[in-house]
Design a protein around this motif. Sequence first.
Motif: not given
Length: 609
Positions: A419-420, A454-456, A515-518, A586-592
């Motif tokens: 999440i961070i 905020a929701l988290i 967000l859920l999948g990542d 890095t290449f999928v979750e972060y870059y996306k």
Amino acid sequence: MIEKIDKYLFLVYHQDYDSFLLKLRDLGVVHIKENKPTSESEQIKEIVVARRHLSDLIRTLSRKRSEEQPIGAPRKPASAEEGEALLTQIETLLEDRRQIASQIESQQRENDYWEPWGDYDVQQLEQLQQAGYPVRFYIIPTAQYQEHWEEEHNAIIIDTRRSHHYFITVGDKSTERIEAEQIKAPTHTASELAERLASFEQRAEQIDTEIQEFIDQHLEDLQGYDLLLQDKYQMSNAFLQATGEADDKVILLEGWIPSKIVPEVRQELDQLPCYYAEQEILDEDKIPIKLQNNRFSRLFEPITRMYSLPNYSELDSTPLFAPFFMLFFSLCFGDAGYGLVILILATIFKRKVKGQSTKDICSLAQWLGGTTVVVGSLLGTVFGMVMPWANDGSVLGSVRDDYFLNQDNLMLLSVVLGIIQILFAKTVAAVKIQKQRGLKYALSSYAWVIVIFALIMAVALPMAATGIPSYVTNIFYGLAIAAGLVVVFYNSPGKNIFLNVGSSLWTTYNTASGLLGDTLSYIRLFAIGLTSGVLGGVFNNLAVSMSEGLPIGLNWLVMVFILLFGHGLNFGLAIISSLVHPLRLTFVEYYKNSEFEGGGKPYTPFKVN
């Protein structure tokens, strides 16, 4: 970070253009702007093909270099003709080696073919033929052989192998035809065939020696020839990218210069036979990328280049993902002992290897190994053994339930880290949009970060600790609602309010599902790290149990073998997973989530290589 770069225009009188290029190349800081594709030049295409072939050849020959042969710097030949002569020499040797290998293979097949017939003398066969006793050679499946042929045709079985009879007939006078495969009589003796094969093998050894001597003596010369071809490519490209003006009396050339060295470069340009001026950078310009990072972040640049360089309007992601990559690597390894092995090996190799790029890789391995030692120690495992500060005291020794990094907490930690990083990536995306288009276009992206955070916090705080005042959660809910209004009504500045609302609904769906999948992808950090630690413990217990009851000496031998094999296998698997999964994150979750565009072309100045 991406270094700032300026665009310059050069005007040169056509008779001075050759000397201008030579001096510009000696200056070695101008990246020539490509206005024409290199495919338009036949000369450049030939150079590209030649360099590709030469690079493949150098790569192949490098693997055959003698271990005791020191690795030297590339040596440029005096001329292209000299380099071409060296290339022709080694290619001739390699072609001779391929031909002799084909001859050996063909001769070996011939020898194997005649082997069942034993040692024979061709002259004696000819003498029998002249005396009226011709010798014929046959092959037939064993089950089809007729014994009466021995009486009627003077058949003699020479050998039996692979369910076939190899036989001959001597002076066959019968008119009845033998229903078997007849082959031609040999034309050379067995000893002659063996000598021919030996001569081919001797020639092959001689060529191998010549190839090895060439590699040890001239590999650096071939590498220098490759640099010479690269210089030729750059010079040809400089001519291609130039544009003739005023009936080709004036040559126009554009290039890029790093901004921080422009004052010094302008002083040098004043000495050249040209007119130059800074140009305005246009939206369609493909600006070359030169990364400028500190010593730590620079180690991770190969990872950035592995995917793609950022374009000029983006942020350099290298220093932004580097700390996350180190942490994810260490969590996947999950063992301080393995991290210590990486650290020690990287330190040893760093002292022995040559070349700055190789040393940088060793430095990166040192950072990764050192981080794994720290994180593995916190997790409480060293070579699969649970340390006293985390041990529950059981016979097998596992992490106790109240340890702050037990299995449940480690899984939660993986999700929190995910999440961070996702929130951080979305913040990077907002900063990028602000840089490219302005603050008002980035407000919606900033608002999404605030909504999610905020929701988290509103949900997680009451679950994490009791006694949280209700007004605290209400503040976070209010913050989420306020940011949500920006998302709904101001996600596309300047457009109709109804279009903004419709766009926000679609964006909300994509963000929530993505967000859920990542986030779930980060659970693999926990799973891979746990597997590595458990497997190490399994091999430890297996080594102890398998060696119990064995004689002294043998029990230690068995234990050491199981430990070396088991931990070696586990270490290899951990290396693969600890590199692949952080790269994926890095290449999928972060870059996306950071809306990385990429496509940047590296800054390659026109210079002598």
